[in-house]
Design an enzyme around this catalytic site. Sequence first.
Site, PDB file in Angstrom:
ATOM      1  N   GLU A  28      37.262  44.057  21.658  1.00 51.61           N
ATOM      2  CA  GLU A  28      38.725  44.086  21.787  1.00 51.61           C
ATOM      3  C   GLU A  28      39.403  43.131  20.811  1.00 51.61           C
ATOM      4  O   GLU A  28      40.430  42.527  21.124  1.00 51.61           O
ATOM      5  CB  GLU A  28      39.105  43.734  23.234  1.00 51.61           C
ATOM      6  N   CYS A  29      38.854  43.022  19.633  1.00 55.09           N
ATOM      7  CA  CYS A  29      39.349  42.090  18.620  1.00 55.09           C
ATOM      8  C   CYS A  29      40.048  42.858  17.499  1.00 55.09           C
ATOM      9  O   CYS A  29      39.744  44.030  17.240  1.00 55.09           O
ATOM     10  CB  CYS A  29      38.183  41.279  18.064  1.00 55.09           C
ATOM     11  N   GLY A  30      40.957  42.193  16.819  1.00 53.57           N
ATOM     12  CA  GLY A  30      41.609  42.833  15.685  1.00 53.57           C
ATOM     13  C   GLY A  30      40.626  43.162  14.577  1.00 53.57           C
ATOM     14  O   GLY A  30      40.874  44.043  13.741  1.00 53.57           O
ATOM     15  N   ALA A  31      39.472  42.472  14.589  1.00 53.18           N
ATOM     16  CA  ALA A  31      38.450  42.730  13.565  1.00 53.18           C
ATOM     17  C   ALA A  31      37.405  43.745  14.018  1.00 53.18           C
ATOM     18  O   ALA A  31      36.483  44.061  13.261  1.00 53.18           O
ATOM     19  CB  ALA A  31      37.749  41.413  13.189  1.00 53.18           C
ATOM     20  N   THR A  32      37.558  44.281  15.227  1.00 49.89           N
ATOM     21  CA  THR A  32      36.578  45.234  15.750  1.00 49.89           C
ATOM     22  C   THR A  32      36.361  46.441  14.831  1.00 49.89           C
ATOM     23  O   THR A  32      35.238  46.955  14.748  1.00 49.89           O
ATOM     24  CB  THR A  32      36.986  45.712  17.164  1.00 49.89           C
TER      25      THR A  32
END
Length: 221
Positions: free
Chosen positions: A77-81
């Site tokens: 659930e990360c912006g970098a996912t």
Amino acid sequence: MLRIFQLTLCVTLLAVSASSFANAEDSKKADEKKTASAESKAKHPVYGQTMKSLTGKETRLSKYRGKVMLLVNTASECGATPQYDPLQGLHKKYAEKGLAVVGFPCNQFGSQEPGSESEIASFCKKNYGVEFDMFDMFGKIDVNGEKAAPLFAYLTSEKSGLKKTGPIGWNFEKILISRRGKPVARFGTGVEPDSEEVLKAIEAELAKEGPKKRTKKTEAK
């Protein structure tokens, strides 16, 4: 005469006892040295680790000996996912040349990996088509702090030999390991897996010769 005999016997018994004790101590020290030597040889900071895979299977990292490894602390659930996509691309492009992309889910940054191992596996396959026969994923771990996995405790320490050391800053940091098990580069979250910087580093390590294959005779020594 009897007293002389008794004294002689006593001295003899004391000498035998002292000799036996000394031999026992020497034997104990020799065994301790052998054990310490064996543990030192076996416990490579990378290949000496055993960790649970995403399916719960105990896996020895020695299986990667001779390969170039790209270790990544992941989160769902990360912006970098979305970096899962280029990471999968790296595996498809370089797997046959000896690259292994290895993911380690971690919930330490913004609680962005809250799911169970089965939920993580389902998410990766459904959203990014991660093929787990190629892209190896391990169970959730801590990468920082007192409970950090020994692998990451080593990789973030000065013992790793990396220019950049210290705690992992966020999800999707990437650490490159040579064919000989030596950490050679560390890339931050903002460095895309398919960036020129990362590709050059990977290709440079793939071009290098790996260690000689171990034979049964070598392993027995």
